[in-house]
Design a protein around this motif. Sequence first.
Motif, PDB file in Angstrom:
ATOM      1  N   GLU A 199      49.208  37.256  48.781  1.00 26.37           N
ATOM      2  CA  GLU A 199      50.283  37.829  47.929  1.00 26.37           C
ATOM      3  C   GLU A 199      50.040  38.514  46.976  1.00 26.37           C
ATOM      4  N   ILE A 200      48.799  38.352  46.268  1.00 27.11           N
ATOM      5  CA  ILE A 200      48.237  39.212  45.224  1.00 27.11           C
ATOM      6  C   ILE A 200      48.000  40.656  45.594  1.00 27.11           C
ATOM      7  N   VAL A 201      47.257  40.699  46.800  1.00 21.65           N
ATOM      8  CA  VAL A 201      46.844  41.874  47.138  1.00 21.65           C
ATOM      9  C   VAL A 201      48.201  42.852  47.493  1.00 21.65           C
ATOM     10  N   LYS A 202      49.331  42.087  47.782  1.00 22.17           N
ATOM     11  CA  LYS A 202      50.455  43.118  48.179  1.00 22.17           C
ATOM     12  C   LYS A 202      50.986  43.843  47.031  1.00 22.17           C
ATOM     13  N   LEU A 203      50.490  43.227  45.829  1.00 20.90           N
ATOM     14  CA  LEU A 203      50.984  44.158  44.700  1.00 20.90           C
ATOM     15  C   LEU A 203      50.326  45.370  44.482  1.00 20.90           C
ATOM     16  N   PHE A 204      49.242  45.571  45.089  1.00 15.75           N
ATOM     17  CA  PHE A 204      48.674  46.922  45.175  1.00 15.75           C
ATOM     18  C   PHE A 204      49.135  47.762  46.235  1.00 15.75           C
ATOM     19  N   LYS A 205      49.772  49.118  45.618  1.00 15.86           N
ATOM     20  CA  LYS A 205      50.291  49.909  46.799  1.00 15.86           C
ATOM     21  C   LYS A 205      49.312  50.906  46.866  1.00 15.86           C
ATOM     22  N   LYS A 206      48.352  51.267  46.124  1.00 19.54           N
ATOM     23  CA  LYS A 206      47.501  52.333  46.485  1.00 19.54           C
ATOM     24  C   LYS A 206      46.149  51.923  46.680  1.00 19.54           C
ATOM     25  N   SER A 207      45.711  50.573  47.184  1.00 15.98           N
ATOM     26  CA  SER A 207      44.551  50.328  47.343  1.00 15.98           C
ATOM     27  C   SER A 207      44.406  49.347  48.605  1.00 15.98           C
ATOM     28  N   ARG A 208      43.119  49.409  49.070  1.00 13.93           N
ATOM     29  CA  ARG A 208      42.787  48.402  49.891  1.00 13.93           C
ATOM     30  C   ARG A 208      42.084  47.393  49.451  1.00 13.93           C
ATOM     31  N   PHE A 209      42.000  46.196  50.136  1.00  8.80           N
ATOM     32  CA  PHE A 209      41.411  44.843  49.673  1.00  8.80           C
ATOM     33  C   PHE A 209      40.049  44.996  50.448  1.00  8.80           C
ATOM     34  N   VAL A 210      38.962  44.547  49.411  1.00  2.00           N
ATOM     35  CA  VAL A 210      37.460  44.444  49.704  1.00  2.00           C
ATOM     36  C   VAL A 210      37.113  43.099  50.053  1.00  2.00           C
ATOM     37  N   ASP A 211      37.180  42.455  48.960  1.00  2.06           N
ATOM     38  CA  ASP A 211      36.788  41.019  48.985  1.00  2.06           C
ATOM     39  C   ASP A 211      37.395  39.939  47.847  1.00  2.06           C
ATOM     40  N   SER A 212      37.297  38.601  47.767  1.00  2.00           N
ATOM     41  CA  SER A 212      37.444  37.640  46.835  1.00  2.00           C
ATOM     42  C   SER A 212      36.448  36.880  46.819  1.00  2.00           C
ATOM     43  N   LYS A 213      36.306  36.207  45.362  1.00  2.00           N
ATOM     44  CA  LYS A 213      35.507  35.025  45.261  1.00  2.00           C
ATOM     45  C   LYS A 213      35.869  34.178  44.283  1.00  2.00           C
ATOM     46  N   ASN A 214      35.661  32.997  44.249  1.00  2.00           N
ATOM     47  CA  ASN A 214      35.832  31.988  43.254  1.00  2.00           C
ATOM     48  C   ASN A 214      34.740  32.143  42.102  1.00  2.00           C
ATOM     49  N   VAL A 215      35.159  31.906  40.901  1.00  2.00           N
ATOM     50  CA  VAL A 215      34.016  32.495  39.771  1.00  2.00           C
ATOM     51  C   VAL A 215      34.412  31.633  38.865  1.00  2.00           C
ATOM     52  N   ILE A 216      33.325  31.202  37.948  1.00  2.00           N
ATOM     53  CA  ILE A 216      33.741  30.657  36.443  1.00  2.00           C
ATOM     54  C   ILE A 216      33.728  31.700  35.489  1.00  2.00           C
ATOM     55  N   LEU A 217      34.642  31.792  34.776  1.00  2.00           N
ATOM     56  CA  LEU A 217      34.968  32.859  33.840  1.00  2.00           C
ATOM     57  C   LEU A 217      35.613  32.327  32.647  1.00  2.00           C
ATOM     58  N   ALA A 218      34.827  32.511  31.411  1.00  2.00           N
ATOM     59  CA  ALA A 218      35.455  32.126  30.391  1.00  2.00           C
ATOM     60  C   ALA A 218      35.526  30.472  30.135  1.00  2.00           C
ATOM     61  N   GLY A 219      34.678  29.670  31.056  1.00  2.00           N
ATOM     62  CA  GLY A 219      35.024  28.132  31.019  1.00  2.00           C
ATOM     63  C   GLY A 219      36.238  27.854  32.200  1.00  2.00           C
ATOM     64  N   GLU A 220      36.608  28.824  32.713  1.00  2.00           N
ATOM     65  CA  GLU A 220      37.920  28.698  33.772  1.00  2.00           C
ATOM     66  C   GLU A 220      37.540  28.746  35.148  1.00  2.00           C
ATOM     67  N   ARG A 221      38.076  27.953  35.964  1.00  2.00           N
ATOM     68  CA  ARG A 221      37.993  28.263  37.528  1.00  2.00           C
ATOM     69  C   ARG A 221      38.638  29.380  38.057  1.00  2.00           C
ATOM     70  N   ARG A 222      38.501  30.660  38.439  1.00  2.00           N
ATOM     71  CA  ARG A 222      39.296  31.763  38.500  1.00  2.00           C
ATOM     72  C   ARG A 222      38.856  32.463  39.961  1.00  2.00           C
ATOM     73  N   THR A 223      39.841  33.296  40.505  1.00  2.00           N
ATOM     74  CA  THR A 223      39.267  34.099  41.722  1.00  2.00           C
ATOM     75  C   THR A 223      39.538  35.539  41.333  1.00  2.00           C
ATOM     76  N   ARG A 224      38.367  35.955  41.797  1.00  2.00           N
ATOM     77  CA  ARG A 224      38.077  37.284  41.487  1.00  2.00           C
ATOM     78  C   ARG A 224      38.500  38.090  42.730  1.00  2.00           C
ATOM     79  N   ILE A 225      39.236  39.150  42.397  1.00  2.00           N
ATOM     80  CA  ILE A 225      39.757  40.085  43.760  1.00  2.00           C
ATOM     81  C   ILE A 225      39.260  41.561  43.782  1.00  2.00           C
ATOM     82  N   VAL A 226      38.782  42.225  44.399  1.00  2.00           N
ATOM     83  CA  VAL A 226      38.242  43.699  44.407  1.00  2.00           C
ATOM     84  C   VAL A 226      39.011  44.359  45.299  1.00  2.00           C
ATOM     85  N   MET A 227      39.546  45.536  44.781  1.00  2.00           N
ATOM     86  CA  MET A 227      40.152  46.403  45.546  1.00  2.00           C
ATOM     87  C   MET A 227      39.663  47.762  45.350  1.00  2.00           C
TER      88      MET A 227
END
Length: 231
Positions: free
Chosen positions: A197-225
Motif C-alpha cells: 500500500e505504501i509503494v502505491k503512493l510512489f507514482k514515479k518510482s519502482r520498488f527495490v526492497d524493504s526491511k525491518n530495522v530499529i531506528l531511534a529505539g523504534e521498530r520500523r520498516t525501511r522501504i527503498v524506491m
Amino acid sequence: MEKHVEKFLKKISFASITIATLTLLLLYLQIPDTCFDPSDPDPKPHTRFPKSTCDFTHRTYTSIDKRNRRLWSTKAWTTTLSSYSSLFKTLQARNYFSNYSRVLIVSAGPGQPVQALTGLGVDDVTAVELVDSPPLVSRADPHNLPFFDGIFDLGFGVYLDRALFPGRYVAQIERTVRIGGVCVVTVEECGADEVDEIVKLFKKSRFVDSKNVILAGERRTRIVMIVENNS
C-alpha cells in the motif's frame, strides 16, 4: 428623610472612591524591594516594575553552541545517532549513495540523521523539519519542499507514517530526487500487505526492497524506491 439618606449615601460613595483611588496610587508608586537593587540610586524603569513573573528571577542566556554540546553528549542522542549510522552504512554498502551524493532528509528531527551522514563522509546534506534545529536542520514544510526538481541523489523521509498527507509527502520527495536517484522512507513496522500500500503512493518510482530495522529505539520498516520518471 429620603433626601437626607440620599445625600448621606452619596457622601459615603464619594469617600470610598477617593480612598480607593489613593490606595491604587500608592500601590502604583511603591517600588517592590525584590525587583531592583536597593543600593542603586537610580534604578532603570524596566527594573522598577516587573512585566511578568519571569522578571522576578535572573535568567542566564545559553548559546546555541553550548546547548547543542550538552544535547549531543546525552545517551539518548548518541543511541539514536548510532541507529541512523547503522541504517546509512547498509544503504551506502548497496551503492544507494556515496560521499559525493546530495542528500535530502525530511522530518529530520533535531538532526541525528545529519550527523550520521556527515560521520560517514557525506558533506552535502540538507535536512528539514517543521521546527528548525540550527545548525543541522532548517525549517520547511515536508508537504511543500522549497527545492527545485531533481536536485538530490537521495531523499530520505524519516517518518512517512506521521505525515498529515502521506501522498503529498512522498510526491515532494520524489519530485526533488533525480531520475536514477533513491527515495527511502520508514514507517512503523509492518508486513508485506502494508508495504504494498505504501509503494502505491510512489507514482514515479519502482520498488527495490524493504526491511525491518530499529531506528531511534523504534521498530520500523525501511522501504527503498528508485526514481524512474521525474516529469
